[in-house]
Design an enzyme around this catalytic site. Structure first.
Site, mmCIF file in Angstrom:
data_model
loop_
_atom_site.group_PDB
_atom_site.id
_atom_site.type_symbol
_atom_site.label_atom_id
_atom_site.label_comp_id
_atom_site.label_asym_id
_atom_site.label_seq_id
_atom_site.Cartn_x
_atom_site.Cartn_y
_atom_site.Cartn_z
ATOM 1 N N LYS A 162 -2.556 6.331 9.637
ATOM 2 C CA LYS A 162 -3.974 6.949 9.055
ATOM 3 C C LYS A 162 -4.883 7.707 10.181
ATOM 4 O O LYS A 162 -4.864 7.301 11.188
ATOM 5 C CB LYS A 162 -4.851 5.825 8.414
ATOM 6 C CG LYS A 162 -4.213 4.904 7.342
ATOM 7 C CD LYS A 162 -4.945 3.716 7.064
ATOM 8 C CE LYS A 162 -6.243 4.049 6.016
ATOM 9 N NZ LYS A 162 -6.795 3.204 5.772
ATOM 10 N N SER A 209 -12.383 -3.631 3.163
ATOM 11 C CA SER A 209 -12.384 -2.749 4.398
ATOM 12 C C SER A 209 -13.730 -2.638 4.542
ATOM 13 O O SER A 209 -14.662 -2.152 3.794
ATOM 14 C CB SER A 209 -11.648 -1.512 4.068
ATOM 15 O OG SER A 209 -10.248 -1.548 3.943
ATOM 16 N N ARG A 216 1.078 -1.197 -0.143
ATOM 17 C CA ARG A 216 -0.120 -0.093 -0.252
ATOM 18 C C ARG A 216 0.888 1.276 0.047
ATOM 19 O O ARG A 216 1.546 1.326 0.872
ATOM 20 C CB ARG A 216 -0.865 -0.090 1.118
ATOM 21 C CG ARG A 216 -1.869 1.257 1.368
ATOM 22 C CD ARG A 216 -2.649 1.226 2.543
ATOM 23 N NE ARG A 216 -3.705 2.314 2.700
ATOM 24 C CZ ARG A 216 -3.255 3.436 3.177
ATOM 25 N NH1 ARG A 216 -2.364 3.834 3.397
ATOM 26 N NH2 ARG A 216 -4.338 4.267 3.180
#
Length: 203
Positions: A134, A104, A35
């Site tokens: 995040k 998710s 990611r």
């Protein structure tokens, strides 16, 4: 689909990313997700290819976050999609029946039900705790894990968000199959030892 699931940070330094990932694999990480939200196409391809080669050497699944085209180009083991990415049904149709498709689902069990119906291989809940990586509201209740496992015992569930070996332990006890970690591995002085700490939760 069980154990420590490591997710790369937005690092442009490919050598560093590979080095820490390998240490985590040596420490017992079971799944690697690439990611990198700010990389351009060339860097993304370079890093994904290097990580895939590493995962193949260790015999562990390699998953791409978000980019279906990259997943197909490299023939990776799977893909993970978030709420803002392509829908699970569309992604499953694009990658075929044999690849891992993760979804998710934040703190929403209805999203998990829909993802399961649409062909997901596992669902991810979180964030459970504040994250260094995040920014999100920390509103996912712990009992979503046990509620889900009671409803769908055969559907693997991953937990994410500010995970360390201590705060992940109760979630594993509630039935989490995988613990997804970014800073708890990649920002540690000893990533291999940090990985060991998570692996012990599944013993």
């Amino acid at each position: 689909m069980k154990g420590l699931y490591i997710v790369t940070p937005d690092w442009d330094d490919t050598a560093k990313m590979i080095d820490v990932t390998e240490k985590a694999l040596k420490g017992g990480a079971e799944i690697v997700q690439y990611r990198h939200k700010t990389a351009g196409p060339e860097l993304r391809l370079e890093q994904a290819r290097a990580l895939q080669d590493l995962c193949r050497r260790y015999g562990k699944p390699f998953i791409i976050n978000d980019y279906v085209d990259l997943c197909l180009e490299l023939d990776t083991d799977g893909i993970h999609v978030g709420g803002m990415d392509a829908p699970v049904k569309q992604v499953r149709a694009a990658v075929g029946p044999d690849k891992i498709v993760g979804a998710s689902c934040y703190g929403d069990i209805e999203l998990a039900r829909k993802a399961t119906r649409d062909g997901a291989s596992y669902v991810a809940f979180g964030g459970f705790y504040p994250s260094r990586v995040k920014k999100y509201p920390v509103t996912t209740p712990r009992n979503i894990v046990s509620d889900w496992k009671n409803e769908m015992p055969s559907m693997p569930v991953c937990v994410i968000g500010g995970m360390n070996a201590d705060n992940a332990a109760p979630l594993v006890k509630l039935g989490a199959d995988m613990v997804a970690v970014v800073s708890g591995i990649y920002f540690q002085e000893d990533p291999e030892m940090a990985a060991h700490g998570f692996v012990k939760l599944f013993k």
